[in-house]
Scaffold this motif. Structure first.
Motif, mmCIF file in Angstrom:
data_model
loop_
_atom_site.group_PDB
_atom_site.id
_atom_site.type_symbol
_atom_site.label_atom_id
_atom_site.label_comp_id
_atom_site.label_asym_id
_atom_site.label_seq_id
_atom_site.Cartn_x
_atom_site.Cartn_y
_atom_site.Cartn_z
ATOM 1 N N THR A 301 0.544 3.994 7.550
ATOM 2 C CA THR A 301 1.383 2.698 7.206
ATOM 3 C C THR A 301 1.474 2.043 8.666
ATOM 4 O OG1 THR A 301 3.335 4.169 7.467
ATOM 5 C CG2 THR A 301 2.307 3.854 5.363
ATOM 6 N N GLU A 302 0.702 2.192 9.457
ATOM 7 C CA GLU A 302 1.128 1.622 10.908
ATOM 8 C C GLU A 302 1.177 0.178 10.565
ATOM 9 O OE1 GLU A 302 2.107 1.858 14.766
ATOM 10 O OE2 GLU A 302 1.493 3.634 13.364
ATOM 11 N N ALA A 303 0.408 -0.668 9.692
ATOM 12 C CA ALA A 303 0.544 -1.941 9.579
ATOM 13 C C ALA A 303 1.926 -2.398 9.186
ATOM 14 C CB ALA A 303 -0.525 -2.422 8.789
ATOM 15 N N ALA A 304 2.667 -1.441 8.297
ATOM 16 C CA ALA A 304 3.901 -1.934 7.703
ATOM 17 C C ALA A 304 4.748 -1.692 8.807
ATOM 18 C CB ALA A 304 3.970 -0.809 6.507
ATOM 19 N N VAL A 305 4.772 -0.894 9.830
ATOM 20 C CA VAL A 305 5.751 -0.724 10.864
ATOM 21 C C VAL A 305 5.437 -2.115 11.667
ATOM 22 C CG1 VAL A 305 6.186 0.411 13.105
ATOM 23 C CG2 VAL A 305 5.331 1.817 10.981
ATOM 24 N N GLU A 306 4.426 -2.647 11.951
ATOM 25 C CA GLU A 306 4.263 -3.901 12.650
ATOM 26 C C GLU A 306 4.983 -4.971 11.858
ATOM 27 O OE1 GLU A 306 0.251 -4.283 13.583
ATOM 28 O OE2 GLU A 306 0.072 -2.641 14.719
ATOM 29 N N ALA A 307 4.715 -4.818 10.474
ATOM 30 C CA ALA A 307 5.311 -6.028 9.755
ATOM 31 C C ALA A 307 6.999 -5.834 9.792
ATOM 32 C CB ALA A 307 4.588 -5.815 8.249
ATOM 33 N N GLN A 308 7.297 -4.527 9.549
ATOM 34 C CA GLN A 308 8.998 -4.397 9.794
ATOM 35 C C GLN A 308 9.380 -5.040 10.966
ATOM 36 O OE1 GLN A 308 10.744 -2.958 6.947
ATOM 37 N NE2 GLN A 308 12.387 -3.742 8.348
ATOM 38 N N ALA A 309 8.893 -4.843 12.116
ATOM 39 C CA ALA A 309 9.313 -5.344 13.405
ATOM 40 C C ALA A 309 9.456 -6.999 13.327
ATOM 41 C CB ALA A 309 8.465 -4.951 14.564
#
Length: 412
Positions: A301-309
């Motif tokens: 879920t690394e892409a979701a972490v970037e999206a959350q930022a």
């Protein structure tokens, strides 16, 4: 890290002979604000809560599904080991290498914590005791001062908003104080002030640690919430850092897993082992299904972490630009889920940060954290958490404007 327990008031008189460590705790200055906020909500009023840094967005569905699947496995309901699952520690090591180029031994240099706050507090117990001294940045995230106090140690509070000056003050303190400080605590991106540093800061810190023989605890809780291209560096990325310190990270912010209580302490093997010793006596480790689901979160879920930022960045823009149109200019933070706002005139010269925060709660139905609650160095400021959605933040700006008698100026 999240806020300390809302209902805890260390100044409340006990009818039993409590330990001296409880009496060493500083006053809990948010209690009255939290009480009024709850009373308003019980009365049916819609309070927009920008006080506590409690993420309001959910984790990714794949992580929740893995938690449910693992919880149905009867093998996952026994005691877990204090160090945490080895496969989870391997994933943490892999992420450190991908993100920072840091190589960690998952068997000796990583331990799973019940949130980074627990790891920090128990690390203080492992390293500090009566007669010891720790340098703590101020304004201070309360757990940093409480953790030292509960360990029975003394604190030296050094102002942190100018990182170069902070380093200079660390060097001066270590040179002239006897006995020298045993531990230096750093927290960048910083809660509450949102101050950030570059890797050169940690290079100088490691040099000082070697020169004056202190240990470093780096709280990197907000590494996943950075804006405008800024990337928070890791203390451990500096050559030699692992010889003098550890770093705490968390799944709470970027992964939206605050209530899951998952954090990690990485770095110096002896310091990690000392923490493990404390944890062995205090807990049997984390519920195993949570650890299994965390592996999936780190792996997929690394892409979701970037999206959350980016979500937090948009919220930051809505809040800061909205307040600026009211004539309340605020410097946009480069990281964290907070805005550190200097109280505008004429209110800054007329009332304390606590009184101004109470005014916003009473008259605007917006809850914020007074800067004075983070120590005297925070007086004159407010901390506003970016935990509400963009529409709610716009509503908060409108309500603040009405309460303060300010009119929004349209964008040109």
């Amino acid at each position: 890290m999240t806020e300390f327990t809302e209902n805890l008031d260390p100044n409340q008189r006990f009818s039993i002979p409590v330990a001296e460590r409880l009496r060493r705790l500083p006053p809990y200055l948010f209690a009255q604000i939290n009480k009024l906020r709850k009373e308003k909500r019980r009365a049916g009023e819609d309070v927009i809560d920008l006080g506590m840094g409690n993420p309001s967005d959910p984790p990714q569905e794949i992580v929740i599904e893995k938690l449910a699947e693992a919880a149905r496995d009867p093998r996952n309901h026994g005691y877990s080991e204090a160090w945490g699952l080895l496969n989870l520690r391997r994933e943490v090591a892999a992420r450190y290498f991908r993100r920072y180029g840091v190589r960690l031994d998952p068997e000796r240099e990583i331990i799973v914590c019940l949130g980074s706050k627990e790891g920090f507090s128990h690390m203080c117990l492992a390293l500090l005791g009566p007669g010891d001294t720790a340098i703590v940045p101020t304004p201070s995230y309360p757990a940093h001062t409480f953790g030292v106090a509960l360990a029975g140690a003394n604190q030296i509070l050094l102002e942190v908003t100018d990182p170069e000056k902070f380093l200079s003050n660390v060097a001066y303190t270590c040179q002239f104080m006897q006995p020298r400080p045993k531990v230096v605590i750093v927290n960048f991106p910083h809660n509450p002030t949102t101050t950030v540093v570059e890797i050169d800061f940690y290079r100088e810190l490691v040099k000082l640690a070697n020169k004056f023989e202190f240990m470093v605890i780096s709280d990197l809780a907000y590494a996943d919430v950075c804006f405008d291209g800024y990337q928070a560096p890791s203390f451990l990325a500096v050559p030699g850092a692992i010889k003098v310190g550890v770093e705490l990270t968390t799944m709470s912010k970027g992964y939206n897993m605050a209530g899951w209580r998952v954090g990690f302490c990485c770095g110096n093997a002896e310091m990690v082992r000392a923490l493990a010793t404390i944890k062995t006596y205090y807990d049997y480790g984390m519920f195993q299904p949570i650890q299994v689901a965390t592996i999936i979160a780190l792996r997929h879920t690394e892409a979701a972490v970037e999206a959350q930022a980016k979500v937090y960045q948009r919220r930051r823009d809505v809040l800061c630009e909205g307040l600026a149109r009211l004539g309340w200019p605020i410097e946009k933070p480069k990281a964290t889920m907070f805005v550190w706002a200097k109280i505008p005139e004429p209110w800054a010269s007329q009332m304390t940060s606590f009184e101004f925060a109470m005014k916003l709660l009473e008259e605007a139905n917006v809850a914020v954290s007074p800067g004075g609650g983070f120590g005297p160095a925070g007086e004159g400021y407010l901390r506003l958490a970016l935990v509400e959605n963009e529409n709610r933040l716009r509503q908060a700006v409108r309500q603040i404007g009405r309460a303060l008698g300010l009119k929004s100026v349209a964008r040109t």
